[in-house]
Design a protein around this motif. Structure first.
Motif, PDB file in Angstrom:
ATOM      1  N   ALA A  63      -1.641  -2.691  -5.478  1.00 23.74           N
ATOM      2  CA  ALA A  63      -1.061  -3.789  -4.719  1.00 23.74           C
ATOM      3  C   ALA A  63      -2.120  -4.869  -4.580  1.00 23.74           C
ATOM      4  CB  ALA A  63      -0.604  -3.309  -3.340  1.00 23.74           C
ATOM      5  N   CYS A  64      -1.764  -6.099  -4.907  1.00 29.61           N
ATOM      6  CA  CYS A  64      -2.737  -7.196  -4.907  1.00 29.61           C
ATOM      7  C   CYS A  64      -2.306  -8.311  -3.968  1.00 29.61           C
ATOM      8  CB  CYS A  64      -2.901  -7.746  -6.328  1.00 29.61           C
ATOM      9  SG  CYS A  64      -3.578  -6.529  -7.488  1.00 29.61           S
ATOM     10  N   ASP A  65      -3.268  -8.843  -3.241  1.00 31.72           N
ATOM     11  CA  ASP A  65      -3.049  -9.905  -2.266  1.00 31.72           C
ATOM     12  C   ASP A  65      -3.130 -11.252  -2.978  1.00 31.72           C
ATOM     13  OD1 ASP A  65      -3.021 -11.682  -0.177  1.00 31.72           O
ATOM     14  OD2 ASP A  65      -4.698 -10.785   0.914  1.00 31.72           O
ATOM     15  N   LEU A  66      -1.988 -11.883  -3.183  1.00 28.01           N
ATOM     16  CA  LEU A  66      -1.970 -13.114  -3.964  1.00 28.01           C
ATOM     17  C   LEU A  66      -2.557 -14.301  -3.202  1.00 28.01           C
ATOM     18  CD1 LEU A  66       1.416 -12.811  -5.876  1.00 28.01           C
ATOM     19  CD2 LEU A  66      -0.868 -12.026  -6.518  1.00 28.01           C
ATOM     20  N   ALA A  67      -2.790 -14.154  -1.913  1.00 30.47           N
ATOM     21  CA  ALA A  67      -3.517 -15.192  -1.185  1.00 30.47           C
ATOM     22  C   ALA A  67      -4.959 -15.287  -1.666  1.00 30.47           C
ATOM     23  CB  ALA A  67      -3.487 -14.907   0.316  1.00 30.47           C
ATOM     24  N   ARG A  68      -5.448 -14.220  -2.326  1.00 28.40           N
ATOM     25  CA  ARG A  68      -6.806 -14.189  -2.858  1.00 28.40           C
ATOM     26  C   ARG A  68      -6.857 -14.562  -4.342  1.00 28.40           C
ATOM     27  NH1 ARG A  68      -8.253 -14.123   2.207  1.00 28.40           N
ATOM     28  NH2 ARG A  68      -8.449 -12.096   3.207  1.00 28.40           N
ATOM     29  N   ALA A  69      -5.715 -14.934  -4.926  1.00 31.14           N
ATOM     30  CA  ALA A  69      -5.680 -15.203  -6.369  1.00 31.14           C
ATOM     31  C   ALA A  69      -6.535 -16.408  -6.747  1.00 31.14           C
ATOM     32  CB  ALA A  69      -4.236 -15.411  -6.829  1.00 31.14           C
ATOM     33  N   ASP A  70      -6.544 -17.436  -5.914  1.00 31.50           N
ATOM     34  CA  ASP A  70      -7.370 -18.603  -6.228  1.00 31.50           C
ATOM     35  C   ASP A  70      -8.853 -18.256  -6.161  1.00 31.50           C
ATOM     36  OD1 ASP A  70      -5.452 -20.678  -6.773  1.00 31.50           O
ATOM     37  OD2 ASP A  70      -4.928 -20.633  -4.644  1.00 31.50           O
ATOM     38  N   GLY A  71      -9.227 -17.390  -5.203  1.00 30.40           N
ATOM     39  CA  GLY A  71     -10.621 -16.950  -5.119  1.00 30.40           C
ATOM     40  C   GLY A  71     -11.037 -16.154  -6.338  1.00 30.40           C
ATOM     41  N   ALA A 120       0.829  -1.209   0.000  1.00 29.24           N
ATOM     42  CA  ALA A 120       0.000   0.000   0.000  1.00 29.24           C
ATOM     43  C   ALA A 120       0.860   1.254   0.000  1.00 29.24           C
ATOM     44  CB  ALA A 120      -0.925  -0.014   1.203  1.00 29.24           C
ATOM     45  N   LEU A 121       1.978   1.204   0.718  1.00 27.44           N
ATOM     46  CA  LEU A 121       2.890   2.344   0.742  1.00 27.44           C
ATOM     47  C   LEU A 121       3.444   2.639  -0.648  1.00 27.44           C
ATOM     48  CD1 LEU A 121       4.851   4.382   2.212  1.00 27.44           C
ATOM     49  CD2 LEU A 121       6.443   2.457   2.378  1.00 27.44           C
ATOM     50  N   ILE A 122       3.838   1.606  -1.369  1.00 25.60           N
ATOM     51  CA  ILE A 122       4.373   1.798  -2.718  1.00 25.60           C
ATOM     52  C   ILE A 122       3.333   2.465  -3.612  1.00 25.60           C
ATOM     53  CG2 ILE A 122       5.233   0.637  -4.787  1.00 25.60           C
ATOM     54  CD1 ILE A 122       6.343  -1.554  -2.889  1.00 25.60           C
ATOM     55  N   VAL A 123       2.087   2.008  -3.500  1.00 29.12           N
ATOM     56  CA  VAL A 123       1.011   2.609  -4.303  1.00 29.12           C
ATOM     57  C   VAL A 123       0.885   4.092  -3.994  1.00 29.12           C
ATOM     58  CG1 VAL A 123      -1.474   2.617  -4.739  1.00 29.12           C
ATOM     59  CG2 VAL A 123      -0.255   0.441  -4.569  1.00 29.12           C
ATOM     60  N   ARG A 124       0.844   4.439  -2.717  1.00 28.79           N
ATOM     61  CA  ARG A 124       0.687   5.849  -2.323  1.00 28.79           C
ATOM     62  C   ARG A 124       1.848   6.704  -2.810  1.00 28.79           C
ATOM     63  NH1 ARG A 124      -0.588   3.493   2.649  1.00 28.79           N
ATOM     64  NH2 ARG A 124       1.405   4.170   3.529  1.00 28.79           N
ATOM     65  N   GLU A 125       3.059   6.237  -2.593  1.00 22.47           N
ATOM     66  CA  GLU A 125       4.232   7.033  -2.963  1.00 22.47           C
ATOM     67  C   GLU A 125       4.367   7.160  -4.482  1.00 22.47           C
ATOM     68  OE1 GLU A 125       5.924   8.830  -1.070  1.00 22.47           O
ATOM     69  OE2 GLU A 125       5.539   8.047   0.941  1.00 22.47           O
ATOM     70  N   TYR A 126       4.048   6.111  -5.178  1.00 23.61           N
ATOM     71  CA  TYR A 126       4.107   6.154  -6.645  1.00 23.61           C
ATOM     72  C   TYR A 126       3.135   7.194  -7.185  1.00 23.61           C
ATOM     73  CZ  TYR A 126       3.774   4.558 -11.511  1.00 23.61           C
ATOM     74  OH  TYR A 126       3.775   4.494 -12.881  1.00 23.61           O
ATOM     75  N   LEU A 127       1.894   7.142  -6.732  1.00 24.71           N
ATOM     76  CA  LEU A 127       0.891   8.087  -7.224  1.00 24.71           C
ATOM     77  C   LEU A 127       1.245   9.520  -6.834  1.00 24.71           C
ATOM     78  CD1 LEU A 127      -2.327   6.023  -6.448  1.00 24.71           C
ATOM     79  CD2 LEU A 127      -1.373   6.488  -8.705  1.00 24.71           C
ATOM     80  N   ALA A 128       1.784   9.702  -5.633  1.00 19.90           N
ATOM     81  CA  ALA A 128       2.151  11.048  -5.178  1.00 19.90           C
ATOM     82  C   ALA A 128       3.297  11.638  -5.981  1.00 19.90           C
ATOM     83  CB  ALA A 128       2.529  11.008  -3.698  1.00 19.90           C
ATOM     84  N   SER A 129       4.084  10.795  -6.623  1.00 17.95           N
ATOM     85  CA  SER A 129       5.257  11.277  -7.348  1.00 17.95           C
ATOM     86  C   SER A 129       4.935  11.752  -8.761  1.00 17.95           C
ATOM     87  CB  SER A 129       6.321  10.175  -7.413  1.00 17.95           C
ATOM     88  OG  SER A 129       5.927   9.116  -8.273  1.00 17.95           O
TER      89      SER A 129
END
Length: 240
Positions: A96-104, A76-85
Protein backbone atom coordinates in the motif's frame (compact mmCIF):
# COMPACT_ATOMS: atom_id res chain seq x y z
CA UNK A 1 -6.10 5.24 -16.34
CA UNK A 2 -5.22 8.80 -15.33
CA UNK A 3 -8.19 10.23 -17.19
CA UNK A 4 -10.65 7.65 -15.84
CA UNK A 5 -9.59 8.11 -12.22
CA UNK A 6 -9.60 11.89 -12.54
CA UNK A 7 -13.20 11.69 -13.79
CA UNK A 8 -14.09 9.38 -10.90
CA UNK A 9 -12.58 11.77 -8.37
CA UNK A 10 -14.60 14.65 -9.84
CA UNK A 11 -17.75 12.55 -9.68
CA UNK A 12 -17.36 11.84 -5.95
CA UNK A 13 -16.15 15.34 -5.12
CA UNK A 14 -12.64 14.48 -3.95
CA UNK A 15 -9.82 12.01 -4.09
CA UNK A 16 -10.70 8.33 -4.02
CA UNK A 17 -9.70 6.81 -0.69
CA UNK A 18 -8.12 3.66 -2.15
CA UNK A 19 -7.38 2.51 -5.66
CA UNK A 20 -6.91 -1.23 -5.48
CA UNK A 21 -5.06 -2.95 -8.29
CA UNK A 22 -6.12 -6.58 -8.09
CA UNK A 23 -3.83 -7.20 -11.05
CA UNK A 24 -0.26 -8.10 -11.84
CA UNK A 25 2.82 -5.86 -11.64
CA UNK A 26 1.00 -2.63 -10.75
CA UNK A 27 2.87 -1.37 -7.67
CA UNK A 28 5.23 0.79 -9.67
CA UNK A 29 6.46 4.32 -9.03
CA UNK A 30 5.24 5.22 -12.51
CA UNK A 31 1.69 4.01 -11.85
CA UNK A 32 1.40 5.73 -8.48
CA UNK A 33 2.66 9.02 -9.87
CA UNK A 34 0.26 8.88 -12.80
CA UNK A 35 -2.79 8.71 -10.51
CA UNK A 36 -1.50 10.69 -7.51
CA UNK A 37 -3.96 13.56 -7.97
CA UNK A 38 -7.00 11.28 -7.93
CA UNK A 39 -6.41 8.87 -5.03
CA UNK A 40 -5.02 8.82 -1.52
CA UNK A 41 -3.68 5.26 -1.40
CA UNK A 42 -2.65 2.81 -4.11
CA UNK A 43 -2.65 -0.90 -3.29
CA UNK A 44 -1.04 -3.37 -5.68
CA UNK A 45 1.59 -6.00 -6.29
CA UNK A 46 5.12 -5.70 -7.62
CA UNK A 47 4.92 -9.31 -8.77
CA UNK A 48 2.28 -11.13 -10.78
CA UNK A 49 -0.78 -12.24 -8.79
CA UNK A 50 -2.13 -15.79 -8.58
CA UNK A 51 -5.49 -16.38 -10.22
CA UNK A 52 -7.41 -16.11 -6.96
CA UNK A 53 -6.42 -12.49 -6.52
CA UNK A 54 -7.55 -10.68 -3.40
CA UNK A 55 -9.47 -12.32 -0.52
CA UNK A 56 -12.45 -9.99 -0.81
CA UNK A 57 -14.44 -11.81 1.87
CA UNK A 58 -11.77 -11.06 4.47
CA UNK A 59 -11.13 -7.49 3.32
CA UNK A 60 -14.76 -6.43 3.00
CA UNK A 61 -15.75 -8.32 6.13
CA UNK A 62 -13.22 -6.35 8.17
CA UNK A 63 -14.30 -3.09 6.52
CA UNK A 64 -17.96 -3.83 7.29
CA UNK A 65 -17.06 -4.29 10.97
CA UNK A 66 -15.03 -1.07 11.04
CA UNK A 67 -16.44 1.26 8.36
CA UNK A 68 -14.80 4.22 10.08
CA UNK A 69 -11.28 3.12 9.12
CA UNK A 70 -9.28 5.53 7.02
CA UNK A 71 -7.66 4.94 3.66
CA UNK A 72 -4.22 4.24 5.13
CA UNK A 73 -5.62 1.64 7.55
CA UNK A 74 -7.65 0.01 4.80
CA UNK A 75 -4.61 -0.15 2.54
CA UNK A 76 -2.57 -1.84 5.27
CA UNK A 77 -5.44 -4.22 5.97
CA UNK A 78 -5.58 -5.31 2.33
CA UNK A 79 -1.84 -6.03 2.39
CA UNK A 80 -2.14 -8.15 5.53
CA UNK A 81 -5.16 -10.12 4.36
CA UNK A 82 -3.74 -10.70 0.90
CA UNK A 83 -0.46 -12.08 2.24
CA UNK A 84 -2.27 -14.22 4.83
CA UNK A 85 -4.36 -15.82 2.09
CA UNK A 86 -1.34 -17.34 0.30
CA UNK A 87 1.40 -19.82 1.10
CA UNK A 88 5.11 -19.17 0.69
CA UNK A 89 5.27 -21.34 -2.42
CA UNK A 90 2.75 -19.08 -4.15
CA UNK A 91 5.35 -16.32 -4.44
CA UNK A 92 3.39 -13.13 -3.83
CA UNK A 93 3.93 -9.45 -3.01
CA UNK A 94 1.52 -6.72 -1.97
CA UNK A 95 1.94 -3.13 -0.87
CA UNK A 96 0.00 0.00 0.00
CA UNK A 97 1.50 3.33 -1.06
CA UNK A 98 0.73 6.84 0.15
CA UNK A 99 0.22 8.91 -2.99
CA UNK A 100 0.57 12.13 -1.01
CA UNK A 101 4.28 11.20 -0.97
CA UNK A 102 4.48 10.58 -4.74
CA UNK A 103 5.87 14.03 -5.51
CA UNK A 104 8.55 13.55 -2.84
CA UNK A 105 9.53 10.22 -4.36
CA UNK A 106 9.65 11.77 -7.82
CA UNK A 107 11.92 14.57 -6.57
CA UNK A 108 14.31 12.08 -4.98
CA UNK A 109 14.42 9.92 -8.12
CA UNK A 110 14.94 13.00 -10.30
CA UNK A 111 18.03 13.90 -8.26
CA UNK A 112 19.21 10.30 -8.48
CA UNK A 113 18.65 10.16 -12.25
CA UNK A 114 20.63 13.37 -12.76
CA UNK A 115 23.50 12.07 -10.65
CA UNK A 116 23.51 8.68 -12.36
CA UNK A 117 23.42 10.27 -15.82
CA UNK A 118 26.46 12.40 -14.98
CA UNK A 119 28.23 9.37 -13.49
CA UNK A 120 27.83 7.37 -16.70
CA UNK A 121 31.05 9.03 -17.88
CA UNK A 122 32.96 7.09 -15.20
CA UNK A 123 33.80 3.49 -16.18
CA UNK A 124 33.88 2.28 -12.57
CA UNK A 125 30.49 3.81 -11.76
CA UNK A 126 28.98 2.35 -14.93
CA UNK A 127 30.24 -1.04 -13.82
CA UNK A 128 28.67 -0.57 -10.39
CA UNK A 129 25.33 0.35 -11.96
CA UNK A 130 25.53 -2.73 -14.16
CA UNK A 131 26.35 -5.03 -11.22
CA UNK A 132 23.49 -3.61 -9.14
CA UNK A 133 21.10 -4.10 -12.07
CA UNK A 134 22.23 -7.72 -12.43
CA UNK A 135 21.65 -8.43 -8.72
CA UNK A 136 18.47 -6.45 -8.10
CA UNK A 137 15.11 -7.96 -7.18
CA UNK A 138 13.10 -8.33 -10.37
CA UNK A 139 9.73 -9.78 -11.29
CA UNK A 140 7.87 -11.81 -13.90
CA UNK A 141 8.38 -8.92 -16.29
CA UNK A 142 12.13 -8.60 -15.85
CA UNK A 143 12.10 -4.91 -16.82
CA UNK A 144 10.44 -4.23 -13.44
CA UNK A 145 12.84 -4.03 -10.50
CA UNK A 146 12.42 -3.11 -6.85
CA UNK A 147 13.46 0.54 -6.49
CA UNK A 148 14.64 0.33 -2.89
CA UNK A 149 16.65 -2.82 -3.54
CA UNK A 150 18.44 -1.22 -6.49
CA UNK A 151 19.28 1.87 -4.46
CA UNK A 152 20.53 -0.20 -1.52
CA UNK A 153 22.72 -2.37 -3.76
CA UNK A 154 24.18 0.59 -5.62
CA UNK A 155 24.87 2.53 -2.42
CA UNK A 156 26.77 -0.47 -1.05
CA UNK A 157 28.78 -0.76 -4.25
CA UNK A 158 29.62 2.96 -4.37
CA UNK A 159 30.11 4.07 -0.75
CA UNK A 160 30.83 7.72 0.10
CA UNK A 161 29.88 8.97 -3.36
CA UNK A 162 27.25 11.37 -4.64
CA UNK A 163 25.45 8.37 -6.12
CA UNK A 164 25.27 6.69 -2.71
CA UNK A 165 23.92 9.89 -1.16
CA UNK A 166 21.15 10.18 -3.75
CA UNK A 167 20.31 6.49 -3.31
CA UNK A 168 20.01 7.08 0.43
CA UNK A 169 17.62 9.98 -0.25
CA UNK A 170 15.36 7.69 -2.29
CA UNK A 171 15.43 5.04 0.42
CA UNK A 172 14.43 7.59 3.07
CA UNK A 173 11.34 8.52 1.07
CA UNK A 174 10.27 4.90 0.49
CA UNK A 175 10.77 3.39 3.93
CA UNK A 176 7.58 3.15 6.02
CA UNK A 177 7.69 4.76 9.43
CA UNK A 178 10.84 6.82 8.83
CA UNK A 179 11.03 9.97 10.98
CA UNK A 180 11.41 12.30 8.00
CA UNK A 181 8.13 14.12 7.25
CA UNK A 182 8.51 13.34 3.54
CA UNK A 183 9.13 9.64 4.18
CA UNK A 184 6.78 6.70 4.09
CA UNK A 185 5.69 6.41 0.46
CA UNK A 186 5.27 2.70 1.19
CA UNK A 187 2.75 2.45 4.03
CA UNK A 188 2.74 -1.32 4.29
CA UNK A 189 4.23 -4.12 2.26
CA UNK A 190 5.24 -7.75 2.36
CA UNK A 191 6.13 -10.77 0.30
CA UNK A 192 6.09 -14.55 0.43
CA UNK A 193 8.54 -16.76 -1.39
CA UNK A 194 12.32 -16.98 -1.24
CA UNK A 195 12.70 -15.42 -4.69
CA UNK A 196 10.89 -12.25 -3.62
CA UNK A 197 12.56 -11.54 -0.29
CA UNK A 198 14.21 -8.33 -1.48
CA UNK A 199 10.92 -6.66 -2.36
CA UNK A 200 10.20 -3.40 -0.56
CA UNK A 201 6.88 -2.31 -1.99
CA UNK A 202 7.49 -0.24 -5.11
CA UNK A 203 9.03 -1.19 -8.45
CA UNK A 204 10.47 0.95 -11.22
CA UNK A 205 11.03 0.42 -14.93
CA UNK A 206 14.63 -0.61 -15.70
CA UNK A 207 14.93 -2.46 -19.02
CA UNK A 208 18.15 -4.11 -20.16
CA UNK A 209 17.66 -3.84 -23.93
CA UNK A 210 15.60 -0.87 -25.09
CA UNK A 211 13.40 1.80 -23.57
CA UNK A 212 9.78 1.64 -24.70
CA UNK A 213 8.89 4.61 -26.92
CA UNK A 214 5.70 4.93 -24.83
CA UNK A 215 7.64 5.53 -21.62
CA UNK A 216 8.34 9.20 -22.37
CA UNK A 217 4.60 9.89 -22.36
CA UNK A 218 4.24 9.11 -18.66
CA UNK A 219 4.12 11.95 -16.12
CA UNK A 220 6.85 10.18 -14.13
CA UNK A 221 9.26 10.08 -17.06
CA UNK A 222 8.65 13.72 -17.92
CA UNK A 223 9.21 14.94 -14.36
CA UNK A 224 12.05 12.69 -13.17
CA UNK A 225 14.18 12.24 -16.29
CA UNK A 226 14.40 8.53 -15.48
CA UNK A 227 13.84 7.66 -19.13
CA UNK A 228 16.76 9.83 -20.20
CA UNK A 229 18.97 8.08 -17.69
CA UNK A 230 17.83 4.68 -18.98
CA UNK A 231 18.59 5.67 -22.58
CA UNK A 232 22.06 6.88 -21.62
CA UNK A 233 22.73 3.82 -19.49
CA UNK A 234 21.71 1.39 -22.23
CA UNK A 235 23.75 3.27 -24.83
CA UNK A 236 26.83 2.92 -22.63
CA UNK A 237 26.48 -0.67 -21.43
CA UNK A 238 25.37 -2.00 -24.83
CA UNK A 239 28.05 -0.06 -26.71
CA UNK A 240 25.71 1.98 -28.88
Amino acid sequence: LKRVLAASARAVGGKLDVVGMDACLMSMAEVGYQVRQSAAVLVGSEQTEPGYGWPYDCVLGALAKHPEMGSRDLGALIVREYLASYEAEDGVTQSACDLARADGLAAAVKALAETLTAALREPLMRHRMLVARARVQSYEIADNVDLADYCALLADLAPKTAVAARCADVLRVIVPGAPDEAAGYVLAQGSKGADLGNSHGVAIYFPTRTVSPLYARLDWAQVTGWGRFLAGYLAEVRGR
